[in-house]
Motif scaffolding. Structure first.
Motif, PDB file in Angstrom:
ATOM      1  N   TYR A 159       4.333   3.691  -1.320  1.00  0.00           N
ATOM      2  CA  TYR A 159       4.239   3.947  -2.672  1.00  0.00           C
ATOM      3  C   TYR A 159       5.475   3.405  -2.889  1.00  0.00           C
ATOM      4  O   TYR A 159       5.835   3.168  -4.012  1.00  0.00           O
ATOM      5  CB  TYR A 159       4.887   5.984  -2.967  1.00  0.00           C
ATOM      6  CG  TYR A 159       5.768   6.097  -4.772  1.00  0.00           C
ATOM      7  CD1 TYR A 159       4.675   5.521  -4.958  1.00  0.00           C
ATOM      8  CD2 TYR A 159       6.734   6.266  -3.916  1.00  0.00           C
ATOM      9  CE1 TYR A 159       4.964   6.914  -6.455  1.00  0.00           C
ATOM     10  CE2 TYR A 159       7.283   6.763  -5.683  1.00  0.00           C
ATOM     11  CZ  TYR A 159       6.514   6.309  -6.265  1.00  0.00           C
ATOM     12  OH  TYR A 159       6.627   6.911  -7.834  1.00  0.00           O
ATOM     13  N   GLN A 176       4.115   0.228  -4.506  1.00  0.00           N
ATOM     14  CA  GLN A 176       3.423   0.325  -5.191  1.00  0.00           C
ATOM     15  C   GLN A 176       4.600   0.107  -6.494  1.00  0.00           C
ATOM     16  O   GLN A 176       4.300  -0.793  -7.680  1.00  0.00           O
ATOM     17  CB  GLN A 176       2.492   2.091  -5.377  1.00  0.00           C
ATOM     18  CG  GLN A 176       1.006   2.171  -4.265  1.00  0.00           C
ATOM     19  CD  GLN A 176       1.171   3.039  -4.376  1.00  0.00           C
ATOM     20  OE1 GLN A 176       1.387   3.893  -3.845  1.00  0.00           O
ATOM     21  NE2 GLN A 176      -0.361   2.795  -4.389  1.00  0.00           N
ATOM     22  N   VAL A 177       5.619   0.818  -6.434  1.00  0.00           N
ATOM     23  CA  VAL A 177       6.417   0.828  -7.847  1.00  0.00           C
ATOM     24  C   VAL A 177       7.051  -0.869  -7.940  1.00  0.00           C
ATOM     25  O   VAL A 177       6.934  -1.111  -9.136  1.00  0.00           O
ATOM     26  CB  VAL A 177       7.646   1.521  -7.184  1.00  0.00           C
ATOM     27  CG1 VAL A 177       8.561   1.723  -8.438  1.00  0.00           C
ATOM     28  CG2 VAL A 177       6.866   3.439  -7.710  1.00  0.00           C
ATOM     29  N   ASP A 179       0.661  -1.477   0.337  1.00  0.00           N
ATOM     30  CA  ASP A 179       0.018   0.273  -0.234  1.00  0.00           C
ATOM     31  C   ASP A 179       1.115   1.234  -0.025  1.00  0.00           C
ATOM     32  O   ASP A 179       0.185   2.373  -0.290  1.00  0.00           O
ATOM     33  CB  ASP A 179      -0.582   0.185   0.839  1.00  0.00           C
ATOM     34  CG  ASP A 179      -1.692  -0.850   0.756  1.00  0.00           C
ATOM     35  OD1 ASP A 179      -2.220  -1.531  -0.146  1.00  0.00           O
ATOM     36  OD2 ASP A 179      -2.706  -1.622   2.942  1.00  0.00           O
TER      37      ASP A 179
END
Lengths: 436, 327
Positions: A261, A264-265, A259
């Motif tokens: 960053y 996510q990347v 959740d």
């Protein structure tokens, strides 16, 4: 003897397969191999081999002059999945005693297993054959792994091969207690080559669980690095695989990481943001409470600064594993999340209802053409009530008399349906026609 | 007798064959024409001399340009942002691949955000300057003000009455309540999304004087509020202005700046009446948009609608699949 016949057949199969394979390095001709296969049944009883190799501590000087252990524990071997195989089924180049001078170990797990699988696919499936399929699949993955590449030290051999990890004589059936024992020893197997990494690992939280507490669930090398797909950890793709593997055990932490960053990347397939081991460390990983841990509160900011050079104190209190359902640990997240859910639900409940109703009413109005400029023709003052004269009195009278004269008349003989009172002529009286 | 009988049979057959067919066909055609109301007197309203061809100017160039830049910046922000928000989807990976990776997407995202905020602030400065000059005379709750008034609440109520068939369609002034809402929604959006985005962008500065949980909360606000904004714009805003039956399939007034007089009368009846009463309507009457402008606006409008609906579909599909994954 049924078994030896099968072995001979198998060897012949393997040999013919090998003949077609382009793996020939110093391979004897097909005929020569076939001869060797025929010569093999000399050792149709493992007892012959175990006569020497069955003695604990049996060794001979290796190529480097140091003694090389050559003993096999007969009972352990018999428990292994290969327990019923003849020694010479694998050690194919052993065909005389005493062995030829300077004979190298030459064992092909691959060819034998591929032949077995080809055979098993033809036979009806059972649990054992599926397992053979898995082995062949693993072989293919191994062949693409970094372990199957030529060693940088000695290009005539691979970095590692099957029996370096799968304890040569003692491969145990899946799920057996003795296999669990073998698993706990994997760090030592890997450590034969990866000495530094093993040293770090042994002192880590994973290593202590495995090596000291014999915890069968704790992570060994292959749980992170994979078993047969081992690849260069400097590659981005490898980093992503290793990071994902942490999540096989640490599920909740993987989810919360996803959740952020950073996560996510990663999920998008890029490895340049922080992954599990960038913060937590790798082989020497410790619990957060351990002062040696990279994420221990005392070390945290320094770890952040590994990537974020100008990281300020607030970085160290960022929660990389926060969630929105644990009020006690993350109250602000909980409040924010609930507030946003209410806001979204409220806004969409109102506006979507508003839109749906609006659509309905406007659609109805359009169907009734309410919003198109229109003229109420019924109410137009002059459209109604005015008539045009079309028939004179003479016409009308003639028609009426005609009609009455026809009406009660005798119906034609062959049209019996026509009778008194049903004169169709009566209906032909012209109705008043309106012209606007 | 034989001859007479055969002659009569032929005569009857011929006469009835012709006239009954005649009657049946006549019935069919006349019935159809009645259904199509062809024989009722009617007026071809489309061809009425003055109904068409006259337009009312509704949006100045500044409004239209701001709206267009806002729309493009927002769509860029939604595309690059939602690709990270729904990183697990196949389309997100594709977007990242096409753009050149999340690091490139981040630069695009921040560029679009800067443009968005610049327009937003510029608009505020312009408004402040404009209002400053007529501070005393400006009617803050008048029809030319975007500030919501009680009238908006009454209008909304009347609208619901109309929805349920309990009243006439409300008549609106220059700004309807949903237009005022659309104007003020970005203030909330910019504050929440822009504010949290800025905190995350200037992370070292943020973390120098704020605790780390601010990053957690800012990330949550940023994503959820962006979801709200994107879904609202591409469903509710699109519906109000393009999808509802009176507007379908596209309303180009925000691109051409003009509205057909008939439509203006219909949608902003109160303003129309006032302009007629005060004899000011002429001031606002303009020519029909030029052919290139008309065509360009159509292409632009449909392109934006297509992009918006695609984004809406991507976001909603991802939302549903992420909900299914957690259940």
């Amino acid at each position: 003897m049924r078994f030896s016949k099968f072995a001979a057949w198998l060897l012949a199969g393997v040999v013919s397969l090998a003949g077609t394979a382009a793996l020939a390095q110093e391979k004897p001709s097909k005929a020569a191999q076939a001869q060797a296969a025929e010569a093999a049944p000399v050792f149709t009883d493992n007892a012959i081999c175990l006569g020497c190799h069955g003695n604990k501590g049996f060794a001979a000087p290796g190529p480097d002059g140091k003694p090389r252990a050559l003993d096999v524990a007969a009972e352990k071997f018999e428990q292994s999945v290969h327990g019923k195989r003849l020694c010479v089924e694998c050690h194919k180049n052993i065909d005389e005693i005493p062995h030829k001078k300077g004979l190298e170990i030459k064992v092909s797990c691959v060819q034998c297993h591929e032949a077995l699988w080809e055979e098993a696919k033809k036979a009806t499936g059972n649990g054992r054959t599926t397992r053979l399929g898995v082995v062949v699949e693993q072989i293919e993955r191994y062949m693409r792994s970094v372990h199957a590449r030529p060693s940088r030290e000695d290009q005539s051999r691979t970095n590692a091969t099957c029996y370096n990890c799968h304890d040569a004589h003692y491969v145990y059936p899946k799920g057996s207690p003795i296999r669990a024992e073998w698993r706990l020893n994997i760090p030592n197997a890997c450590g034969q080559c990866h000495v530094e990494e093993r040293k770090e690992y042994v002192g880590s939280v994973h290593g202590r669980e495995v090596m000291e507490k014999k915890n069968p669930k704790a992570a060994i090398c292959s749980d992170c690095h994979t078993t047969h797909d081992v690849a260069d950890p400097a590659l981005a793709a490898t980093k992503l695989v290793i990071g994902a593997n942490c999540g096989n055990c640490h599920k909740e932490n993987k989810k919360t990481y996803t959740d952020t960053y950073h996560g996510q990347v990663n999920t998008l397939g890029y490895a340049y943001t922080a992954k599990c081991f960038d913060c937590h460390g790798n082989h020497g990983i410790q619990r957060v409470s351990d002062s040696r841990s990279k994420v221990h509160p005392d070390n945290r900011l320094g770890t952040c600064q590994g990537c974020h050079k100008d990281a300020t104190p607030g970085f160290a209190t960022f929660q990389p594993h926060a969630n929105t359902h644990d009020f006690d640990r993350f109250p602000y997240m909980w409040i924010t999340s609930k507030f946003m859910i209410l806001l979204l639900a409220g806004v969409f409940a109102f506006f979507w209802t508003h839109s749906a109703l609006w659509f309905y009413r406007e659609y109805k109005d359009r169907q009734a053409r309410k919003n198109r400029p229109h003229v109420r023709t019924d109410e137009l003052p002059k459209a109604n009530g005015r008539y045009v004269r079309r028939w004179s009195g003479a016409w009308r009278l003639s028609h009426l008399v005609f009609a009455l004269a026809t009406a009660p008349g005798q119906p034609p003989r062959h049209l019996p349906g026509l009778s008194q009172g049903r004169d169709p002529g009566l209906r032909d009286l012209p109705a008043a026609r309106q012209y606007p | 007798m034989w001859i007479t009988s055969k002659f009569m049979i032929l005569l009857l057959a011929g006469v009835f064959a012709f006239f009954w067919t005649h009657s049946a066909l006549w019935f069919y055609r006349e019935y159809k024409d009645r259904q199509a109301r062809k024989n009722r007197p009617h007026v071809r309203t489309d061809e009425l001399p003055k109904a068409n061809g006259r337009y009312v100017r509704r949006w100045s160039g500044a409004w239209r340009l701001s709206h267009l830049v806002f729309a493009l910046a927002t769509m860029t922000l939604v595309l690059t942002g939602m690709s990270v928000f729904y990183a697990e989807t196949a389309w997100a990976r594709l977007v990242m691949k096409v753009l050149g990776g999340p690091d490139v997407a981040a630069i695009i995202h921040r560029t679009a955000a800067t443009i968005f905020v610049a327009i937003f602030v510029g608009q505020l400065v312009y408004l402040a300057w404009h209002l400053g000059r007529q501070w005393k005379t400006f009617k803050w709750f008048g029809p030319h003000s975007l500030i919501p008034s009680w009238q908006d609440l009454w209008d909304a109520q009347a609208m619901f009455k109309w929805f349920f068939g309990k009243g006439p369609r409300p008549r609106f002034d220059r700004y309807t309540y949903w237009e005022r809402f659309d104007y003020w929604a970005p203030f909330w959006g910019v504050a929440i999304i822009g504010g949290s985005g800025l905190l995350l962008w200037a992370k070292s500065l943020t973390a120098a004087f704020l605790p780390g949980w601010v990053f957690n909360v800012a990330t949550l606000f940023h994503g959820e509020e962006a979801f709200l904004a994107a879904v609202f714009l591409f469903s509710v805003h699109f519906f109000n202005n393009h999808v509802r039956p009176d507007k379908f399939p596209l309303d180009t007034q925000m691109f051409t700046g003009r509205l057909l007089l008939e439509e203006f009368k219909h949608e902003h009846a109160v303003e129309y009446d006032r302009l007629v009463k005060t004899a000011q309507l002429e001031k606002y009457l303009v020519q029909a948009p030029s052919e290139p402008m008309r065509l360009g606006s159509k292409i632009l409008g449909f392109t934006l609608l297509f992009i918006g609906f695609s984004l809406l579909f991507m976001v909603l599909a991802s939302f549903v699949s992420s909900m299914m994954a957690t259940v």
